[in-house]
Design a protein around this motif. Structure first.
Motif, PDB file in Angstrom:
ATOM      1  N   ARG A   5       4.952  48.605  -2.986  1.00 50.66           N
ATOM      2  CA  ARG A   5       4.660  47.412  -2.213  1.00 50.66           C
ATOM      3  C   ARG A   5       3.941  46.372  -3.074  1.00 50.66           C
ATOM      4  O   ARG A   5       3.305  46.717  -4.067  1.00 50.66           O
ATOM      5  N   PRO A   6       4.040  45.083  -2.711  1.00 47.76           N
ATOM      6  CA  PRO A   6       3.387  44.025  -3.502  1.00 47.76           C
ATOM      7  C   PRO A   6       1.902  44.283  -3.736  1.00 47.76           C
ATOM      8  O   PRO A   6       1.394  44.038  -4.833  1.00 47.76           O
ATOM      9  N   ILE A   7       1.192  44.790  -2.709  1.00 47.96           N
ATOM     10  CA  ILE A   7      -0.234  45.038  -2.857  1.00 47.96           C
ATOM     11  C   ILE A   7      -0.496  46.096  -3.923  1.00 47.96           C
ATOM     12  O   ILE A   7      -1.505  46.053  -4.632  1.00 47.96           O
ATOM     13  N   GLU A   8       0.431  47.045  -4.065  1.00 46.03           N
ATOM     14  CA  GLU A   8       0.268  48.083  -5.088  1.00 46.03           C
ATOM     15  C   GLU A   8       0.505  47.516  -6.482  1.00 46.03           C
ATOM     16  O   GLU A   8      -0.129  47.956  -7.458  1.00 46.03           O
ATOM     17  N   LEU A   9       1.410  46.553  -6.602  1.00 41.81           N
ATOM     18  CA  LEU A   9       1.621  45.888  -7.896  1.00 41.81           C
ATOM     19  C   LEU A   9       0.368  45.109  -8.301  1.00 41.81           C
ATOM     20  O   LEU A   9      -0.058  45.141  -9.464  1.00 41.81           O
ATOM     21  N   ILE A  10      -0.231  44.419  -7.326  1.00 41.67           N
ATOM     22  CA  ILE A  10      -1.466  43.683  -7.607  1.00 41.67           C
ATOM     23  C   ILE A  10      -2.577  44.650  -7.983  1.00 41.67           C
ATOM     24  O   ILE A  10      -3.334  44.426  -8.944  1.00 41.67           O
ATOM     25  N   ALA A  11      -2.675  45.763  -7.233  1.00 43.26           N
ATOM     26  CA  ALA A  11      -3.693  46.782  -7.526  1.00 43.26           C
ATOM     27  C   ALA A  11      -3.511  47.339  -8.936  1.00 43.26           C
ATOM     28  O   ALA A  11      -4.489  47.565  -9.654  1.00 43.26           O
ATOM     29  N   ALA A  12      -2.257  47.545  -9.336  1.00 42.97           N
ATOM     30  CA  ALA A  12      -1.976  48.071 -10.677  1.00 42.97           C
ATOM     31  C   ALA A  12      -2.430  47.090 -11.754  1.00 42.97           C
ATOM     32  O   ALA A  12      -3.046  47.480 -12.758  1.00 42.97           O
ATOM     33  N   LEU A  13      -2.141  45.817 -11.555  1.00 41.18           N
ATOM     34  CA  LEU A  13      -2.558  44.798 -12.525  1.00 41.18           C
ATOM     35  C   LEU A  13      -4.075  44.732 -12.637  1.00 41.18           C
ATOM     36  O   LEU A  13      -4.624  44.657 -13.744  1.00 41.18           O
ATOM     37  N   VAL A  14      -4.756  44.790 -11.500  1.00 40.57           N
ATOM     38  CA  VAL A  14      -6.218  44.737 -11.509  1.00 40.57           C
ATOM     39  C   VAL A  14      -6.789  45.979 -12.184  1.00 40.57           C
ATOM     40  O   VAL A  14      -7.679  45.895 -13.040  1.00 40.57           O
ATOM     41  N   CYS A  15      -6.273  47.161 -11.810  1.00 37.93           N
ATOM     42  CA  CYS A  15      -6.766  48.424 -12.379  1.00 37.93           C
ATOM     43  C   CYS A  15      -6.578  48.468 -13.889  1.00 37.93           C
ATOM     44  O   CYS A  15      -7.509  48.780 -14.640  1.00 37.93           O
ATOM     45  N   TYR A  16      -5.382  48.163 -14.328  1.00 37.84           N
ATOM     46  CA  TYR A  16      -5.094  48.317 -15.752  1.00 37.84           C
ATOM     47  C   TYR A  16      -5.671  47.181 -16.594  1.00 37.84           C
ATOM     48  O   TYR A  16      -5.817  47.324 -17.813  1.00 37.84           O
ATOM     49  N   SER A  17      -6.036  46.075 -15.957  1.00 37.80           N
ATOM     50  CA  SER A  17      -6.826  45.078 -16.686  1.00 37.80           C
ATOM     51  C   SER A  17      -8.221  45.647 -16.954  1.00 37.80           C
ATOM     52  O   SER A  17      -8.812  45.402 -18.012  1.00 37.80           O
ATOM     53  N   GLY A  18      -8.726  46.446 -15.995  1.00 36.85           N
ATOM     54  CA  GLY A  18      -9.997  47.132 -16.210  1.00 36.85           C
ATOM     55  C   GLY A  18      -9.911  48.143 -17.343  1.00 36.85           C
ATOM     56  O   GLY A  18     -10.833  48.280 -18.152  1.00 36.85           O
ATOM     57  N   VAL A  19      -8.783  48.848 -17.407  1.00 37.80           N
ATOM     58  CA  VAL A  19      -8.558  49.785 -18.517  1.00 37.80           C
ATOM     59  C   VAL A  19      -8.597  49.045 -19.847  1.00 37.80           C
ATOM     60  O   VAL A  19      -9.197  49.508 -20.828  1.00 37.80           O
ATOM     61  N   LEU A  20      -7.957  47.882 -19.894  1.00 31.35           N
ATOM     62  CA  LEU A  20      -7.913  47.098 -21.133  1.00 31.35           C
ATOM     63  C   LEU A  20      -9.306  46.632 -21.529  1.00 31.35           C
ATOM     64  O   LEU A  20      -9.661  46.656 -22.719  1.00 31.35           O
ATOM     65  N   VAL A  21     -10.105  46.237 -20.550  1.00 34.35           N
ATOM     66  CA  VAL A  21     -11.476  45.810 -20.845  1.00 34.35           C
ATOM     67  C   VAL A  21     -12.270  46.965 -21.452  1.00 34.35           C
ATOM     68  O   VAL A  21     -12.982  46.795 -22.446  1.00 34.35           O
ATOM     69  N   ILE A  22     -12.134  48.156 -20.873  1.00 30.79           N
ATOM     70  CA  ILE A  22     -12.868  49.316 -21.389  1.00 30.79           C
ATOM     71  C   ILE A  22     -12.354  49.732 -22.758  1.00 30.79           C
ATOM     72  O   ILE A  22     -13.134  50.023 -23.674  1.00 30.79           O
ATOM     73  N   ALA A  23     -11.027  49.747 -22.923  1.00 32.52           N
ATOM     74  CA  ALA A  23     -10.434  50.205 -24.182  1.00 32.52           C
ATOM     75  C   ALA A  23     -10.794  49.298 -25.351  1.00 32.52           C
ATOM     76  O   ALA A  23     -10.971  49.756 -26.486  1.00 32.52           O
ATOM     77  N   THR A  24     -10.901  47.992 -25.087  1.00 31.49           N
ATOM     78  CA  THR A  24     -11.221  47.034 -26.156  1.00 31.49           C
ATOM     79  C   THR A  24     -12.709  46.708 -26.207  1.00 31.49           C
ATOM     80  O   THR A  24     -13.134  45.919 -27.052  1.00 31.49           O
ATOM     81  N   ARG A  25     -13.465  47.305 -25.272  1.00 30.67           N
ATOM     82  CA  ARG A  25     -14.900  47.020 -25.141  1.00 30.67           C
ATOM     83  C   ARG A  25     -15.147  45.522 -24.985  1.00 30.67           C
ATOM     84  O   ARG A  25     -16.081  44.962 -25.560  1.00 30.67           O
ATOM     85  N   GLY A  26     -14.280  44.901 -24.207  1.00 31.82           N
ATOM     86  CA  GLY A  26     -14.450  43.492 -23.880  1.00 31.82           C
ATOM     87  C   GLY A  26     -13.784  42.528 -24.826  1.00 31.82           C
ATOM     88  O   GLY A  26     -13.731  41.322 -24.552  1.00 31.82           O
ATOM     89  N   ASP A  27     -13.247  43.013 -25.943  1.00 30.33           N
ATOM     90  CA  ASP A  27     -12.605  42.128 -26.921  1.00 30.33           C
ATOM     91  C   ASP A  27     -11.121  41.969 -26.569  1.00 30.33           C
ATOM     92  O   ASP A  27     -10.234  42.450 -27.285  1.00 30.33           O
ATOM     93  N   LEU A  28     -10.858  41.272 -25.466  1.00 27.05           N
ATOM     94  CA  LEU A  28      -9.493  41.153 -24.977  1.00 27.05           C
ATOM     95  C   LEU A  28      -8.621  40.318 -25.904  1.00 27.05           C
ATOM     96  O   LEU A  28      -7.431  40.599 -26.081  1.00 27.05           O
ATOM     97  N   LEU A  29      -9.180  39.284 -26.498  1.00 29.09           N
ATOM     98  CA  LEU A  29      -8.390  38.411 -27.366  1.00 29.09           C
ATOM     99  C   LEU A  29      -8.072  39.084 -28.697  1.00 29.09           C
ATOM    100  O   LEU A  29      -6.971  38.966 -29.221  1.00 29.09           O
ATOM    101  N   GLY A  30      -9.051  39.827 -29.215  1.00 25.49           N
ATOM    102  CA  GLY A  30      -8.824  40.504 -30.492  1.00 25.49           C
ATOM    103  C   GLY A  30      -7.988  41.757 -30.357  1.00 25.49           C
ATOM    104  O   GLY A  30      -7.362  42.206 -31.318  1.00 25.49           O
ATOM    105  N   LEU A  31      -7.966  42.343 -29.136  1.00 27.80           N
ATOM    106  CA  LEU A  31      -7.249  43.590 -28.873  1.00 27.80           C
ATOM    107  C   LEU A  31      -7.575  44.657 -29.922  1.00 27.80           C
ATOM    108  O   LEU A  31      -6.697  45.338 -30.444  1.00 27.80           O
ATOM    109  N   GLN A  32      -8.865  44.779 -30.228  1.00 26.08           N
ATOM    110  CA  GLN A  32      -9.318  45.804 -31.151  1.00 26.08           C
ATOM    111  C   GLN A  32      -9.747  47.020 -30.344  1.00 26.08           C
ATOM    112  O   GLN A  32     -10.747  46.989 -29.637  1.00 26.08           O
ATOM    113  N   PHE A  33      -8.973  48.099 -30.463  1.00 30.34           N
ATOM    114  CA  PHE A  33      -9.267  49.312 -29.703  1.00 30.34           C
ATOM    115  C   PHE A  33     -10.219  50.198 -30.504  1.00 30.34           C
ATOM    116  O   PHE A  33      -9.907  50.588 -31.635  1.00 30.34           O
TER     117      PHE A  33
END
Length: 316
Positions: free
Chosen positions: A131-159
């Motif tokens: 469902r659309p709400i699940e797609l939005i939830a996935a984007l929000v969740c995995y943006s959180g994963v990206l923040v944690i994985a890069t320790r906030g360096d989203l532009l540099g994408l340094q893991f």
């Protein structure tokens, strides 16, 4: 049982059992890291599984339900082999490897995405529609994963530790697959888990024997393994089952899960002396927001399935 009327005393008992499970989950991330100072991931899985097996076996004996388990196993050995290979064997081997490589705060936050992984995996395996709400939830969740994985360096994408992040995410895939397959298991839950853990122990003994994990053991890790086996792989499961059985609202009990990561961060900070990173708080906030969106938009029958599956949404 999403809105069944129950006696106030019964609902209070359900709330207490639910909180008991949440408290168990809140402590295990810290216990994992402390135990991994003495045991390797494989050793920790093996000995924690042994303690879990003793606890579950003792519970079944107390309930007078050990008789006939061998007959049940002969009838259901295939599903026990499959589920036991996934949990405890593969799931905890991968999860503990992730905890061995990542700070506890990051590993436990990433582990919370398993509920979303469950929804995504149900699309190809169960034919569910996303469902659309699940797609939005996935984007929000995995943006959180990206923040944690890069320790906030989203532009540099340094893991900082991409391997550890991938292991943590892989564990959510294994756990989600376990619960999807578990929906086809018609056995009584505690007896089923006992049989699965029995198979898992045999598989882990073979694995540890072949890899030399049993040659050198630091027995100081046994206390931690006992704690993990009892509280992570035993009591929390039973508490959650009792809460779901007694409650008149599965959503009310399921929402208690959101307390766990916050309590876990407090313990990680105070006991492990890990400074809690701003990126962890932001990432965890996004993950919990995504999970909240997913739960908010879930139809009632799906909410029941999701809540039952949460027997270890595990504040890991």
């Amino acid at each position: 049982m999403t809105g069944t009327a129950v006696e106030p005393l019964q609902q209070r008992r359900a709330d207490l059992f639910g909180l008991g499970a949440v408290l168990c989950w809140s402590t295990v991330a810290t216990a994992f890291k402390l135990s991994l100072e003495y045991f390797s991931p494989a050793q920790l899985v093996l000995f924690a599984s042994l303690f879990s097996w003793l606890f579950l076996g003792g519970l079944l004996a107390w309930r007078g339900e050990l008789t006939g388990l061998l007959t049940q196993f002969r009838q259901h050995w295939r599903i026990s082999l499959l589920l036991g290979a996934l949990n405890p064997t593969l799931y905890y081997l991968v999860l503990f490897q992730a905890y061995d490589q990542l700070p506890a705060q990051e590993a436990q936050a990433l582990n919370y995405t398993w509920a979303l992984t469950l929804s995504l995996l149900a699309v190809p395996l169960l034919g569910h529609r996303l469902r659309p709400i699940e797609l939005i939830a996935a984007l929000v969740c995995y943006s959180g994963v990206l923040v944690i994985a890069t320790r906030g360096d989203l532009l540099g994408l340094q893991f900082d530790n991409l391997t550890g992040v991938l292991l943590a995410l892989a564990s959510t895939l294994i756990w989600a697959l376990y619960w999807i397959l578990n929906t086809r298991d018609t056995r009584e839950p505690v007896a089923s888990l006992f049989m699965n853990v029995s198979v898992g122990i045999l598989l882990l003994l073979v694995y540890c024997g072949l890899t030399g994990e049993l040659n050198s053991l630091d027995w100081r890790g046994l206390w931690g393994a006992g704690y993990v086996g009892l509280f992570e792989m035993g009591l929390s499961f039973v508490f959650w089952l009792l809460a779901m059985k007694l409650t008149g609202s599965t959503a009310r009990i399921a929402n208690l899960i959101f307390i766990s990561p916050l309590l876990s961060l407090v313990l990680i900070s105070t006991i492990l002396d890990e400074p809690i990173l701003a990126s962890t708080l932001v990432g965890l906030g996004l993950i919990l927001t995504g999970l909240g969106l997913q739960r908010l938009g879930a139809p009632k029958p799906a909410a029941q399935t999701s809540s039952d599956s949460s027997a270890k949404a595990d504040g890991q």
